[in-house]
Scaffold this motif. Structure first.
Motif, PDB file in Angstrom:
ATOM      1  N   LYS A  25       0.849  -1.193   0.000  1.00  0.00           N
ATOM      2  CA  LYS A  25       0.000   0.000   0.000  1.00  0.00           C
ATOM      3  C   LYS A  25       0.880   1.237   0.000  1.00  0.00           C
ATOM      4  O   LYS A  25       1.824   1.323   0.772  1.00  0.00           O
ATOM      5  N   ALA A  26       0.570   2.163  -0.884  1.00  0.00           N
ATOM      6  CA  ALA A  26       1.334   3.404  -0.945  1.00  0.00           C
ATOM      7  C   ALA A  26       1.080   4.220   0.314  1.00  0.00           C
ATOM      8  O   ALA A  26      -0.008   4.162   0.889  1.00  0.00           O
ATOM      9  N   PRO A  27       2.055   4.984   0.775  1.00  0.00           N
ATOM     10  CA  PRO A  27       1.834   5.800   1.973  1.00  0.00           C
ATOM     11  C   PRO A  27       0.741   6.829   1.715  1.00  0.00           C
ATOM     12  O   PRO A  27       0.695   7.436   0.649  1.00  0.00           O
ATOM     13  N   PRO A  28      -0.158   7.031   2.677  1.00  0.00           N
ATOM     14  CA  PRO A  28      -1.295   7.924   2.476  1.00  0.00           C
ATOM     15  C   PRO A  28      -0.923   9.384   2.714  1.00  0.00           C
ATOM     16  O   PRO A  28      -1.491  10.045   3.562  1.00  0.00           O
ATOM     17  N   VAL A  29       0.027   9.896   1.980  1.00  0.00           N
ATOM     18  CA  VAL A  29       0.453  11.268   2.195  1.00  0.00           C
ATOM     19  C   VAL A  29      -0.010  12.200   1.082  1.00  0.00           C
ATOM     20  O   VAL A  29       0.119  13.400   1.188  1.00  0.00           O
ATOM     21  N   LEU A  30      -0.544  11.655   0.027  1.00  0.00           N
ATOM     22  CA  LEU A  30      -0.908  12.481  -1.111  1.00  0.00           C
ATOM     23  C   LEU A  30      -2.417  12.554  -1.301  1.00  0.00           C
ATOM     24  O   LEU A  30      -2.920  12.422  -2.405  1.00  0.00           O
ATOM     25  N   MET A  31      -3.142  12.724  -0.218  1.00  0.00           N
ATOM     26  CA  MET A  31      -4.587  12.858  -0.313  1.00  0.00           C
ATOM     27  C   MET A  31      -4.912  14.198  -0.952  1.00  0.00           C
ATOM     28  O   MET A  31      -4.390  15.218  -0.529  1.00  0.00           O
ATOM     29  N   ARG A  32      -5.752  14.166  -1.967  1.00  0.00           N
ATOM     30  CA  ARG A  32      -6.033  15.386  -2.718  1.00  0.00           C
ATOM     31  C   ARG A  32      -7.343  16.024  -2.276  1.00  0.00           C
ATOM     32  O   ARG A  32      -8.332  15.334  -2.086  1.00  0.00           O
ATOM     33  N   GLN A  33      -7.318  17.341  -2.169  1.00  0.00           N
ATOM     34  CA  GLN A  33      -8.529  18.083  -1.844  1.00  0.00           C
ATOM     35  C   GLN A  33      -9.554  17.847  -2.944  1.00  0.00           C
ATOM     36  O   GLN A  33      -9.215  17.838  -4.134  1.00  0.00           O
ATOM     37  N   TYR A  34     -10.796  17.637  -2.562  1.00  0.00           N
ATOM     38  CA  TYR A  34     -11.949  17.391  -3.426  1.00  0.00           C
ATOM     39  C   TYR A  34     -11.955  16.002  -4.047  1.00  0.00           C
ATOM     40  O   TYR A  34     -12.783  15.713  -4.906  1.00  0.00           O
ATOM     41  N   ALA A  35     -11.063  15.128  -3.604  1.00  0.00           N
ATOM     42  CA  ALA A  35     -11.107  13.737  -4.046  1.00  0.00           C
ATOM     43  C   ALA A  35     -12.043  12.972  -3.117  1.00  0.00           C
ATOM     44  O   ALA A  35     -12.174  13.295  -1.934  1.00  0.00           O
ATOM     45  N   VAL A  36     -12.704  11.962  -3.653  1.00  0.00           N
ATOM     46  CA  VAL A  36     -13.626  11.121  -2.896  1.00  0.00           C
ATOM     47  C   VAL A  36     -12.931   9.780  -2.667  1.00  0.00           C
ATOM     48  O   VAL A  36     -12.402   9.182  -3.605  1.00  0.00           O
ATOM     49  N   TYR A  37     -12.951   9.339  -1.406  1.00  0.00           N
ATOM     50  CA  TYR A  37     -12.290   8.092  -1.032  1.00  0.00           C
ATOM     51  C   TYR A  37     -13.259   7.177  -0.302  1.00  0.00           C
ATOM     52  O   TYR A  37     -14.178   7.638   0.373  1.00  0.00           O
ATOM     53  N   ARG A  38     -13.004   5.898  -0.410  1.00  0.00           N
ATOM     54  CA  ARG A  38     -13.682   4.945   0.467  1.00  0.00           C
ATOM     55  C   ARG A  38     -13.051   5.110   1.850  1.00  0.00           C
ATOM     56  O   ARG A  38     -11.863   5.390   1.959  1.00  0.00           O
ATOM     57  N   LEU A  39     -13.849   4.942   2.872  1.00  0.00           N
ATOM     58  CA  LEU A  39     -13.368   5.075   4.252  1.00  0.00           C
ATOM     59  C   LEU A  39     -13.574   3.742   4.953  1.00  0.00           C
ATOM     60  O   LEU A  39     -14.702   3.219   4.966  1.00  0.00           O
ATOM     61  N   SER A  40     -12.515   3.213   5.531  1.00  0.00           N
ATOM     62  CA  SER A  40     -12.635   1.912   6.193  1.00  0.00           C
ATOM     63  C   SER A  40     -13.663   1.985   7.316  1.00  0.00           C
ATOM     64  O   SER A  40     -13.688   2.932   8.088  1.00  0.00           O
ATOM     65  N   GLY A  41     -14.518   0.989   7.361  1.00  0.00           N
ATOM     66  CA  GLY A  41     -15.530   0.910   8.402  1.00  0.00           C
ATOM     67  C   GLY A  41     -16.748   1.789   8.191  1.00  0.00           C
ATOM     68  O   GLY A  41     -17.590   1.889   9.073  1.00  0.00           O
ATOM     69  N   SER A  42     -16.861   2.451   7.036  1.00  0.00           N
ATOM     70  CA  SER A  42     -17.990   3.345   6.784  1.00  0.00           C
ATOM     71  C   SER A  42     -18.740   2.909   5.524  1.00  0.00           C
ATOM     72  O   SER A  42     -18.115   2.538   4.529  1.00  0.00           O
ATOM     73  N   PRO A  43     -20.057   2.972   5.574  1.00  0.00           N
ATOM     74  CA  PRO A  43     -20.823   2.641   4.363  1.00  0.00           C
ATOM     75  C   PRO A  43     -20.772   3.754   3.317  1.00  0.00           C
ATOM     76  O   PRO A  43     -21.122   3.533   2.164  1.00  0.00           O
ATOM     77  N   TRP A  44     -20.341   4.937   3.746  1.00  0.00           N
ATOM     78  CA  TRP A  44     -20.347   6.089   2.849  1.00  0.00           C
ATOM     79  C   TRP A  44     -18.936   6.483   2.439  1.00  0.00           C
ATOM     80  O   TRP A  44     -18.013   6.445   3.252  1.00  0.00           O
ATOM     81  N   PRO A  45     -18.785   6.940   1.208  1.00  0.00           N
ATOM     82  CA  PRO A  45     -17.494   7.529   0.826  1.00  0.00           C
ATOM     83  C   PRO A  45     -17.356   8.900   1.482  1.00  0.00           C
ATOM     84  O   PRO A  45     -18.345   9.461   1.980  1.00  0.00           O
ATOM     85  N   VAL A  46     -16.142   9.433   1.490  1.00  0.00           N
ATOM     86  CA  VAL A  46     -15.904  10.748   2.080  1.00  0.00           C
ATOM     87  C   VAL A  46     -15.206  11.653   1.072  1.00  0.00           C
ATOM     88  O   VAL A  46     -14.457  11.196   0.210  1.00  0.00           O
ATOM     89  N   LEU A  47     -15.464  12.946   1.210  1.00  0.00           N
ATOM     90  CA  LEU A  47     -14.852  13.974   0.374  1.00  0.00           C
ATOM     91  C   LEU A  47     -13.797  14.691   1.198  1.00  0.00           C
ATOM     92  O   LEU A  47     -14.080  15.160   2.306  1.00  0.00           O
ATOM     93  N   VAL A  48     -12.578  14.774   0.671  1.00  0.00           N
ATOM     94  CA  VAL A  48     -11.502  15.486   1.366  1.00  0.00           C
ATOM     95  C   VAL A  48     -11.727  16.982   1.188  1.00  0.00           C
ATOM     96  O   VAL A  48     -11.806  17.482   0.067  1.00  0.00           O
ATOM     97  N   LEU A  49     -11.840  17.699   2.306  1.00  0.00           N
ATOM     98  CA  LEU A  49     -12.056  19.148   2.289  1.00  0.00           C
ATOM     99  C   LEU A  49     -10.778  19.924   2.563  1.00  0.00           C
ATOM    100  O   LEU A  49     -10.660  21.084   2.187  1.00  0.00           O
ATOM    101  N   GLN A  50      -9.838  19.286   3.207  1.00  0.00           N
ATOM    102  CA  GLN A  50      -8.598  19.951   3.644  1.00  0.00           C
ATOM    103  C   GLN A  50      -7.709  20.315   2.457  1.00  0.00           C
ATOM    104  O   GLN A  50      -7.599  19.555   1.503  1.00  0.00           O
TER     105      GLN A  50
END
Length: 129
Positions: A25-50
């Motif tokens: 697994k690539a290191p999670p350091v390149l999370m992009r603003q406005y990208a949508v990701y699956r979130l472990s343990g959640s039924p819903w995807p999440v949108l990165v706002l930061q």
């Protein structure tokens, strides 16, 4: 260095040659603003706002995208709608929260083109307009 001692850069050079096992697994350091990701343990995807410019923390601020069929409290600008894949979601911006970057899974969409709608929802949440 005097006396034939190895300099610090030589030590780093040797360390760089060691065999390492890939974690898969690539290191999670390149999370992009406005990208949508699956979130472990959640039924819903999440949108990165930061902002992309805040990288040194191990957390990132996100808001869930809830299936529009499950969302019962849409309030105009506060809850913009987006299609991700074949499903319609509502941004539940009032549920924004920090999560550890390591909890983010696969990137499944990019909502950068909807910057204005996302920004308006945040303005509505924080400023009331």
């Amino acid at each position: 260095m005097a006396g034939g001692e190895c300099g610090g850069d030589r030590l780093l050079e040797r360390l760089g040659r060691e065999e390492r096992t890939a974690t898969g697994k690539a290191p999670p350091v390149l999370m992009r603003q406005y990208a949508v990701y699956r979130l472990s343990g959640s039924p819903w995807p999440v949108l990165v706002l930061q902002s992309d410019h805040i990288r040194r923390m191990d957390t990132v601020v996100v808001a869930p995208l809830i299936a529009s069929s499950e969302q019962v409290f849409p309030v105009g600008r506060l809850h913009p709608r987006f299609v991700v894949g074949a499903r319609e979601f509502v941004l539940a911006v009032q549920m924004l929260s920090p999560v550890r970057k390591s909890e983010l899974g696969e990137e499944i969409a990019d909502l950068t083109d909807h910057f204005a709608d996302i920004s308006n929802a945040l303005d509505m949440l924080f400023h009331g307009f």
